[in-house]
Design a protein around this motif. Structure first.
Motif, PDB file in Angstrom:
ATOM      1  N   GLY A  12     -10.496 -20.754 -14.522  1.00 35.97           N
ATOM      2  CA  GLY A  12     -10.347 -19.305 -14.513  1.00 35.97           C
ATOM      3  C   GLY A  12      -9.608 -18.769 -13.304  1.00 35.97           C
ATOM      4  N   THR A  13      -8.448 -19.343 -12.976  1.00 29.61           N
ATOM      5  CA  THR A  13      -7.751 -18.954 -11.753  1.00 29.61           C
ATOM      6  C   THR A  13      -7.223 -17.524 -11.800  1.00 29.61           C
ATOM      7  N   ARG A  14      -7.082 -16.935 -12.989  1.00 33.32           N
ATOM      8  CA  ARG A  14      -6.603 -15.556 -13.064  1.00 33.32           C
ATOM      9  C   ARG A  14      -7.643 -14.563 -12.545  1.00 33.32           C
ATOM     10  N   LEU A  15      -8.882 -15.013 -12.354  1.00 38.77           N
ATOM     11  CA  LEU A  15      -9.924 -14.134 -11.824  1.00 38.77           C
ATOM     12  C   LEU A  15     -10.278 -14.501 -10.381  1.00 38.77           C
ATOM     13  N   TRP A  16      -9.345 -15.111  -9.672  1.00 33.43           N
ATOM     14  CA  TRP A  16      -9.544 -15.328  -8.248  1.00 33.43           C
ATOM     15  C   TRP A  16      -9.622 -13.949  -7.560  1.00 33.43           C
ATOM     16  N   PRO A  17     -10.498 -13.769  -6.551  1.00 35.05           N
ATOM     17  CA  PRO A  17     -11.308 -14.768  -5.853  1.00 35.05           C
ATOM     18  C   PRO A  17     -12.711 -14.967  -6.422  1.00 35.05           C
ATOM     19  N   SER A  18     -13.116 -14.196  -7.437  1.00 36.22           N
ATOM     20  CA  SER A  18     -14.469 -14.350  -7.973  1.00 36.22           C
ATOM     21  C   SER A  18     -14.644 -15.674  -8.698  1.00 36.22           C
ATOM     22  N   SER A  19     -13.562 -16.174  -9.294  1.00 37.80           N
ATOM     23  CA  SER A  19     -13.582 -17.453  -9.997  1.00 37.80           C
ATOM     24  C   SER A  19     -12.686 -18.438  -9.267  1.00 37.80           C
ATOM     25  N   ARG A  20     -13.258 -19.598  -8.904  1.00 40.13           N
ATOM     26  CA  ARG A  20     -12.503 -20.620  -8.191  1.00 40.13           C
ATOM     27  C   ARG A  20     -12.880 -21.991  -8.745  1.00 40.13           C
ATOM     28  N   LYS A  21     -12.139 -22.981  -8.353  1.00 36.71           N
ATOM     29  CA  LYS A  21     -12.378 -24.336  -8.856  1.00 36.71           C
ATOM     30  C   LYS A  21     -13.809 -24.771  -8.608  1.00 36.71           C
ATOM     31  N   ALA A  22     -14.362 -24.423  -7.456  1.00 38.25           N
ATOM     32  CA  ALA A  22     -15.722 -24.841  -7.121  1.00 38.25           C
ATOM     33  C   ALA A  22     -16.790 -24.023  -7.832  1.00 38.25           C
ATOM     34  N   THR A 149       0.158  -9.298 -24.710  1.00 34.93           N
ATOM     35  CA  THR A 149       0.987 -10.489 -24.496  1.00 34.93           C
ATOM     36  C   THR A 149       0.218 -11.631 -23.845  1.00 34.93           C
ATOM     37  N   GLY A 150      -1.050 -11.405 -23.528  1.00 37.83           N
ATOM     38  CA  GLY A 150      -1.826 -12.438 -22.853  1.00 37.83           C
ATOM     39  C   GLY A 150      -2.622 -13.332 -23.781  1.00 37.83           C
ATOM     40  N   TYR A 151      -2.584 -13.093 -25.096  1.00 36.92           N
ATOM     41  CA  TYR A 151      -3.328 -13.885 -26.071  1.00 36.92           C
ATOM     42  C   TYR A 151      -2.380 -14.576 -27.044  1.00 36.92           C
ATOM     43  N   GLY A 152      -2.833 -15.736 -27.578  1.00 37.04           N
ATOM     44  CA  GLY A 152      -2.193 -16.296 -28.742  1.00 37.04           C
ATOM     45  C   GLY A 152      -2.625 -15.537 -29.982  1.00 37.04           C
ATOM     46  N   TYR A 153      -1.895 -15.721 -31.091  1.00 36.61           N
ATOM     47  CA  TYR A 153      -2.168 -14.962 -32.317  1.00 36.61           C
ATOM     48  C   TYR A 153      -2.362 -15.908 -33.499  1.00 36.61           C
ATOM     49  N   GLY A 271      -9.712 -12.934 -19.462  1.00 33.80           N
ATOM     50  CA  GLY A 271      -8.728 -13.827 -18.867  1.00 33.80           C
ATOM     51  C   GLY A 271      -7.950 -13.231 -17.722  1.00 33.80           C
ATOM     52  N   SER A 272      -8.239 -11.988 -17.340  1.00 32.94           N
ATOM     53  CA  SER A 272      -7.533 -11.366 -16.225  1.00 32.94           C
ATOM     54  C   SER A 272      -8.390 -10.214 -15.703  1.00 32.94           C
ATOM     55  N   TRP A 273      -8.021  -9.709 -14.521  1.00 32.72           N
ATOM     56  CA  TRP A 273      -8.752  -8.561 -13.980  1.00 32.72           C
ATOM     57  C   TRP A 273      -8.510  -7.318 -14.824  1.00 32.72           C
ATOM     58  N   LEU A 330      -8.594  -9.640  -2.691  1.00 40.09           N
ATOM     59  CA  LEU A 330      -7.406  -9.527  -3.525  1.00 40.09           C
ATOM     60  C   LEU A 330      -7.072  -8.058  -3.720  1.00 40.09           C
ATOM     61  N   VAL A 331      -5.833  -7.696  -3.449  1.00 37.57           N
ATOM     62  CA  VAL A 331      -5.317  -6.365  -3.762  1.00 37.57           C
ATOM     63  C   VAL A 331      -4.039  -6.588  -4.571  1.00 37.57           C
ATOM     64  N   ALA A 332      -4.013  -6.106  -5.804  1.00 35.90           N
ATOM     65  CA  ALA A 332      -2.889  -6.406  -6.691  1.00 35.90           C
ATOM     66  C   ALA A 332      -2.540  -5.198  -7.546  1.00 35.90           C
ATOM     67  N   ASP A 333      -1.286  -5.123  -7.934  1.00 34.17           N
ATOM     68  CA  ASP A 333      -0.858  -4.168  -8.940  1.00 34.17           C
ATOM     69  C   ASP A 333      -1.503  -4.570 -10.269  1.00 34.17           C
ATOM     70  N   LYS A 334      -2.172  -3.629 -10.921  1.00 34.87           N
ATOM     71  CA  LYS A 334      -2.909  -3.969 -12.140  1.00 34.87           C
ATOM     72  C   LYS A 334      -1.986  -4.509 -13.230  1.00 34.87           C
ATOM     73  N   SER A 335      -0.732  -4.109 -13.224  1.00 36.70           N
ATOM     74  CA  SER A 335       0.200  -4.612 -14.222  1.00 36.70           C
ATOM     75  C   SER A 335       0.554  -6.079 -13.989  1.00 36.70           C
ATOM     76  N   ARG A 336       0.206  -6.617 -12.823  1.00 36.68           N
ATOM     77  CA  ARG A 336       0.466  -8.019 -12.512  1.00 36.68           C
ATOM     78  C   ARG A 336      -0.795  -8.867 -12.637  1.00 36.68           C
ATOM     79  N   ALA A 337      -1.795  -8.371 -13.349  1.00 36.28           N
ATOM     80  CA  ALA A 337      -3.085  -9.073 -13.420  1.00 36.28           C
ATOM     81  C   ALA A 337      -2.962 -10.477 -13.987  1.00 36.28           C
ATOM     82  N   GLN A 338      -2.041 -10.688 -14.929  1.00 34.65           N
ATOM     83  CA  GLN A 338      -1.866 -12.009 -15.521  1.00 34.65           C
ATOM     84  C   GLN A 338      -1.258 -13.011 -14.541  1.00 34.65           C
ATOM     85  N   ASP A 339      -0.721 -12.514 -13.412  1.00 33.12           N
ATOM     86  CA  ASP A 339      -0.014 -13.387 -12.466  1.00 33.12           C
ATOM     87  C   ASP A 339      -0.874 -13.840 -11.298  1.00 33.12           C
TER      88      ASP A 339
END
Length: 470
Positions: A12-22, A149-153, A271-273, A330-339
């Motif tokens: 779940g790396t798209r939800l960093w920093p709340s979600s991490r490998k550990a 655009t973030g899901y398969g169909y 899958g994203s913030w 994390l401070v991000a533009d919400k439109s870049r949540a998938q990145d």
């Protein structure tokens, strides 16, 4: 009776920093007080469901069992995948484990999704049961309400009707914006929810027909596997020979009898913030918050603080995601949540520990967190759960002071075994064999002060360990 199979891997790396490998997102309470994994287990706790079969990795086995037990699901079966091999080998292995009853139905679900309408979800499962009984491989999809655009169909043969199955024409990858808008306008597409229902015999036959190279490695992994502290540990050599491939690619895109059922009522894969923001029901200004947060004249933003003592304040923000933790913000533009996953890649390249490590380190006996770290000292807070026992160990480069602040610890220092209660402390000299245990019925907390020339976690020589760690 339906056998739930819970796929409990992923980072779940798209939800960093709340979600991490550990500490990936499925084990975190992102929505509500329970983790996403626990919410998934609750979904399948009714009388129509058998005890769940949980597929997870080595590093998460104790967390998966502990969080299941906290819900009273002590009969959950946890299967340890020795290496990540994507969803196809995991689902095949689960089917082979359940093969004693070839007519049994298995419902495969990710551990990190949210479904707001549980009755609606169960109705969809009931609708798919008939098709599964007739030999279909059933998948579930969500009617889109926006050009996502973030899901398969899933492309359907006809417009979906709630409570009914429909033939599936094809699986479509995540589209660009123009294609997503066309999918939405067509009315014959569903978001791919990654949830499946079928009979055990049918899915095994599908693997034998369309992915036969996976069958022998998965059978060998089970045959050569072993029971380990209540878990089923798959054989590493056998499982490692299976190709890493998704279930959609290996089976669903090739199988002939495939049907889809529409899911309605608040599904999200989180899958994203941006998805978290949507799930948290933003106010009239488009602002959603979690934790100790103050939003002043903000709009279209999500603000989250995961530390009780850390007040996050947003002033005049628009289209922003801000997530504050003790060790990372994390401070991000919400439109870049998938990145956001690109952030993790950049941190890993720079060898920043926060890319993967979590501020609270979970162990089978409890957890610890670092409160202060200097050149030759470290201060930790440690929680040992009831019945928890740390390994019998020694250190070559550090000594330790333990101060019990809540509960009672059973402490072994050399040949001496004693009880240390609240406000009492002990000293463990460098090189001394020692152990700590909580024999009580409540969690025990202590402060550990380490001093020495090296304070890394690999400075541990283990002599005995009830959890069978190396």
């Amino acid at each position: 009776m339906i056998h739930p199979v819970i796929l409990c891997g992923g980072s779940g790396t798209r939800l960093w920093p709340s979600s991490r490998k550990a500490h990936p997102k499925q084990f975190a309470p992102l929505i509500g007080d329970e983790s996403l994994y626990q919410q998934t287990l609750r979904r399948f706790a009714g009388p129509d469901f058998a005890p769940p079969l949980i597929m997870t990795g080595e590093e998460f086995r104790f967390m998966a069992a502990e969080q299941a037990a906290a819900l009273g699901l002590s009969d959950a079966k946890v299967v340890i995948e020795p290496v990540a091999r994507d969803t196809a080998p995991a689902i095949l292995t689960a089917a082979l484990i359940l093969a004693d009853d070839p007519e049994a139905r298995m419902l495969v679900a990710p551990s990190d999704h949210v479904i707001g309408d549980l009755p609606g979800f169960l109705c969809a499962v009931a609708a798919g049961t008939g098709a599964a009984r007739d030999g279909c491989l059933v998948t579930f999809g969500v009617p889109p309400d926006r050009p996502e655009t973030g899901y398969g169909y899933l492309e359907l043969a006809a417009e979906p009707v709630p409570g009914e199955t429909v033939s599936l024409k094809s699986f479509r990858e995540k589209p660009d914006q123009e294609t997503a808008e066309a999918f939405l306008a067509a009315g014959t597409y569903l978001w791919n929810a990654g949830i499946f229902l079928f009979r055990v015999a049918d899915v095994i036959a599908a693997f034998e027909a369309h992915a036969p190279d996976l069958v022998a490695p998965c059978r060998a992994a089970i045959a050569q596997g072993r029971a380990d502290l209540g878990f089923l540990r798959l054989d590493a050599e056998g499982y490692g020979q299976a190709q890493a491939i998704s279930f959609d690619y290996a089976i669903m895109e090739k199988a002939e009898q495939v049907a889809a059922v529409p899911l309605t009522g608040g599904w999200s894969d989180l899958g994203s913030w941006d998805a978290i923001w949507q799930a948290r029901a933003p106010d009239a200004d488009g602002v959603a918050t979690d934790g100790p947060v103050t939003a002043i004249e903000c709009s279209d933003s999500y603000l989250r603080s995961e530390e009780d003592g850390m007040q996050l304040v947003g002033l005049g923000l628009s289209g922003i995601v801000a997530v504050a933790m003790r060790d990372a913000v994390l401070v991000a533009d919400k439109s870049r949540a998938q990145d956001v996953k690109a952030v993790v890649s950049a941190l890993r390249a720079a060898k920043v520990a926060q890319a993967d490590e979590y501020p609270r380190f979970h162990r089978p006996w409890g957890w610890y967190e670092t409160l202060c770290l200097g050149g030759r000292f470290q201060v930790k807070r440690i929680m040992v759960k009831p019945g928890g026992v740390l390994s019998l160990q020694s250190h070559m480069h550090r000594s330790e002071h333990w101060i019990v602040v809540e509960g009672t610890a059973e402490v072994t220092i050399g040949e001496d075994v004693r009880l240390v209660t609240e406000n009492q402390s002990v000293y463990i000299p460098l090189g001394t064999v020692h152990r700590m245990a909580n024999r009580g019925r409540l969690p025990m907390y202590l402060i550990e002060v380490q001093t020495g020339s090296y304070l890394g976690e690999d400075d541990i020589i283990r002599y005995q360990d009830i959890y069978d760690r190396g």
